[in-house]
Design an enzyme around this catalytic site. Structure first.
Site, PDB file in Angstrom:
ATOM      1  N   LYS A  69      32.349  -8.164 -12.393  1.00 38.43           N
ATOM      2  CA  LYS A  69      32.459  -8.822 -11.079  1.00 38.43           C
ATOM      3  C   LYS A  69      32.274 -10.336 -11.193  1.00 38.43           C
ATOM      4  CE  LYS A  69      29.153  -9.344  -8.139  1.00 38.43           C
ATOM      5  NZ  LYS A  69      28.003  -9.227  -7.239  1.00 38.43           N
TER       6      LYS A  69
ATOM      7  N   LYS B  69      20.748  -5.823 -13.613  1.00 43.70           N
ATOM      8  CA  LYS B  69      19.950  -7.053 -13.676  1.00 43.70           C
ATOM      9  C   LYS B  69      18.732  -6.894 -14.574  1.00 43.70           C
ATOM     10  CE  LYS B  69      21.456  -9.384  -9.582  1.00 43.70           C
ATOM     11  NZ  LYS B  69      21.104 -10.067  -8.352  1.00 43.70           N
TER      12      LYS B  69
ATOM     13  N   LYS C 101      27.948 -15.103  -8.691  1.00 43.38           N
ATOM     14  CA  LYS C 101      27.580 -16.525  -8.666  1.00 43.38           C
ATOM     15  C   LYS C 101      26.420 -16.869  -9.597  1.00 43.38           C
ATOM     16  CE  LYS C 101      25.865 -16.241  -4.094  1.00 43.38           C
ATOM     17  NZ  LYS C 101      24.979 -15.074  -4.157  1.00 43.38           N
TER      18      LYS C 101
HETATM   19  N1  AQP Z   1      33.075 -10.679  -6.773  1.00 42.40           N
HETATM   20  C1  AQP Z   1      32.930 -10.329  -5.507  1.00 42.40           C
HETATM   21  N2  AQP Z   1      33.965  -9.756  -4.843  1.00 42.40           N
HETATM   22  C2  AQP Z   1      33.837  -9.399  -3.536  1.00 42.40           C
HETATM   23  N3  AQP Z   1      32.716  -9.599  -2.829  1.00 42.40           N
HETATM   24  C3  AQP Z   1      31.667 -10.167  -3.447  1.00 42.40           C
HETATM   25  N4  AQP Z   1      30.445 -10.497  -3.026  1.00 42.40           N
HETATM   26  C4  AQP Z   1      29.742 -11.051  -4.058  1.00 42.40           C
HETATM   27  N5  AQP Z   1      30.514 -11.115  -5.154  1.00 42.40           N
HETATM   28  C5  AQP Z   1      31.715 -10.565  -4.806  1.00 42.40           C
HETATM   29  C6  AQP Z   1      29.939 -10.279  -1.679  1.00 42.40           C
HETATM   30  O1  AQP Z   1      29.423 -11.518  -1.188  1.00 42.40           O
HETATM   31  C7  AQP Z   1      28.290 -11.254  -0.371  1.00 42.40           C
HETATM   32  C8  AQP Z   1      27.106 -12.058  -0.838  1.00 42.40           C
HETATM   33  O2  AQP Z   1      26.872 -11.744  -2.196  1.00 42.40           O
HETATM   34  P1  AQP Z   1      25.452 -11.848  -2.885  1.00 42.40           P
HETATM   35  O3  AQP Z   1      24.874 -13.167  -2.624  1.00 42.40           O
HETATM   36  O4  AQP Z   1      24.631 -10.682  -2.457  1.00 42.40           O
HETATM   37  O5  AQP Z   1      25.773 -11.564  -4.396  1.00 42.40           O
HETATM   38  P2  AQP Z   1      26.484 -12.356  -5.595  1.00 42.40           P
HETATM   39  O6  AQP Z   1      27.323 -13.477  -5.107  1.00 42.40           O
HETATM   40  O7  AQP Z   1      27.114 -11.340  -6.421  1.00 42.40           O
HETATM   41  O8  AQP Z   1      25.241 -13.058  -6.291  1.00 42.40           O
HETATM   42  P3  AQP Z   1      24.554 -12.817  -7.664  1.00 42.40           P
HETATM   43  O9  AQP Z   1      23.234 -13.479  -7.605  1.00 42.40           O
HETATM   44  O10 AQP Z   1      25.476 -13.191  -8.781  1.00 42.40           O
HETATM   45  O11 AQP Z   1      24.302 -11.312  -7.629  1.00 42.40           O
HETATM   46  P4  AQP Z   1      24.681 -10.195  -8.606  1.00 42.40           P
HETATM   47  O12 AQP Z   1      24.154 -10.632  -9.941  1.00 42.40           O
HETATM   48  O13 AQP Z   1      23.935  -9.088  -7.969  1.00 42.40           O
HETATM   49  O14 AQP Z   1      26.128  -9.999  -8.605  1.00 42.40           O
HETATM   50  C9  AQP Z   1      28.045  -9.744  -0.445  1.00 42.40           C
HETATM   51  O15 AQP Z   1      28.623  -9.135   0.693  1.00 42.40           O
HETATM   52  C10 AQP Z   1      28.764  -9.330  -1.686  1.00 42.40           C
HETATM   53  O16 AQP Z   1      29.196  -7.986  -1.629  1.00 42.40           O
END
Ligand code: AQP
Length: 339
Positions: A202, A117, A205
């Site tokens: 990955k 990030k 969101k």
């Molecule tokens: N792609 C994914 N596959 C499996 N599990 C996922 N999680 C997130 N993406 C995947 C899991 O969902 C939970 C909440 O996620 P989060 O809000 O911590 O993270 P995010 O959706 O990945 O949001 P961001 O803002 O886009 O974050 P970054 O940039 O860090 O990826 C968690 O249990 C997560 O493991």
């Protein structure tokens, strides 16, 4: 603190964007189908974490409400679990400071998400907020405040839960046994759903490029289009094999299909002789998986008072659970309790 009869589960998601299929298959579905029934489970929209990067305040508020509504639509039942917004419970921020006093600068800088990030923020010409570095201390506080035994998360959060374990052990060793040492649990398949257009990264969101991300509220035809346009791997178009290293695009589709239909990715692969057929079945499976959630979401949106009432009651219970342990931690480190 009194003995608890049931295991405790805590997990959360941050309102940094619209919830994705990755969030659902990696985390939320287990919360809904298993965790809330087998343990004393708390789930939180961890909104303070959304402030670690540049954000629009009105959007964070909107996404927080939407995430809570979607979690209820997905099947979280307030009769079986506690759902709340992190910033409604002061204990998270209170305990976060003690976690910062327990962690070292070096272990924070080693976090993969911090490195990724930081690069993203710098690429966009934005400054890196200090809270992006200290975010895992807040996450540790989220978990440890509740005496959590298990943290159901996707694969990307494993490192942060490992750090939380280290901090709990270190704190207990220094100051006495205040915290339960938690462990991460991961889903059987789809622990890391990859971006459909770039299967080496990955599905996240908050990512700017959205064509490879399935959002839970995407219309069925949008879901179909995104899945049908998924990047598949070079090689004979008929050679459908489950190999995450050399065929990440196809493996991702097989993981998604397996997660939606309950099969095994390797076994499912044997049933396909073309990428097109695999994509079509995967798209259908995702659309069917999301259909009931979308319908319930529409109903809940018509009654926002219901969601607010759930969050109010959830925060009240969360506060009651967290306060004694956070107070105990404050006392243990030597802070004079208020008279
Ligand atoms: N792609 C994914 N596959 C499996 N599990 C996922 N999680 C997130 N993406 C995947 C899991 O969902 C939970 C909440 O996620 P989060 O809000 O911590 O993270 P995010 O959706 O990945 O949001 P961001 O803002 O886009 O974050 P970054 O940039 O860090 O990826 C968690 O249990 C997560 O493991």
């Amino acid at each position: 603190m009194a003995e608890r009869p049931r295991r405790r589960i805590f997990s959360g998601l941050k309102p940094t964007g619209h919830l994705t299929l990755g969030n659902y298959l990696g985390a939320v579905r287990r919360w809904v189908e298993e965790d809330q029934y087998r343990a004393d489970a708390l789930f939180s929209v961890v909104d303070l974490h959304a402030l670690t990067v540049e954000h629009d305040p009105a959007r964070v508020r909107r996404l927080t409400r939407q995430a809570a509504t979607l979690l209820l639509a997905a099947g979280l039942d307030p009769a079986h679990c506690t759902l709340f917004v992190q910033s409604h419970v002061d204990e998270h921020a209170r305990l976060s400071y003690l976690m910062e006093c327990t962690a070292s600068d070096g272990e924070m800088r080693r976090m993969i998400q911090y490195k990724e990030k930081t690069a993203r923020e710098t690429d966009h010409g934005r400054g890196v907020r200090l809270s992006l570095l200290t975010y895992p201390a807040l996450m540790a506080a989220d978990i440890l405040a509740y005496g959590t035994d298990e943290v159901p998360v996707g694969e990307d959060q494993t490192q942060h839960v490992e750090l939380t374990r280290d901090l709990a052990l270190r704190f207990n060793q220094r100051y006495g046994p205040v915290f339960t040492v938690p462990r991460a649990t991961r889903p059987r398949v789809a622990a890391r759903v990859m971006d459909l257009r770039d299967p080496t990264s990955k599905m996240g969101k908050s990512h700017a490029e959205t064509s490879g991300i399935v959002y839970l509220l995407d219309e069925p035809d949008v879901v179909r289009r995104k899945v049908m346009r998924a990047t598949t791997d070079s090689g004979a178009a008929g050679d459908v094999r489950y190999d995450r290293e050399s065929r990440p695009g196809v493996a991702n589709l097989l993981d998604i299909l397996a997660a939606c239909t309950g099969g095994e990715p390797g076994t499912l692969a044997a049933g396909y002789s073309s990428y097109g057929a695999l994509k079509k079945d995967t798209a259908d499976a995702v659309v069917e998986t999301l259909r009931p959630l979308r319908a319930r979401h529409a109903l809940l949106c018509a009654d926002p008072g219901q969601v607010e009432a759930v969050l109010r009651a959830g925060a009240e219970r969360a506060r009651e659970l967290a306060r004694p342990r956070v107070d105990a931690a404050y006392a243990a480190v030597g802070l004079l309790p208020p008279g």
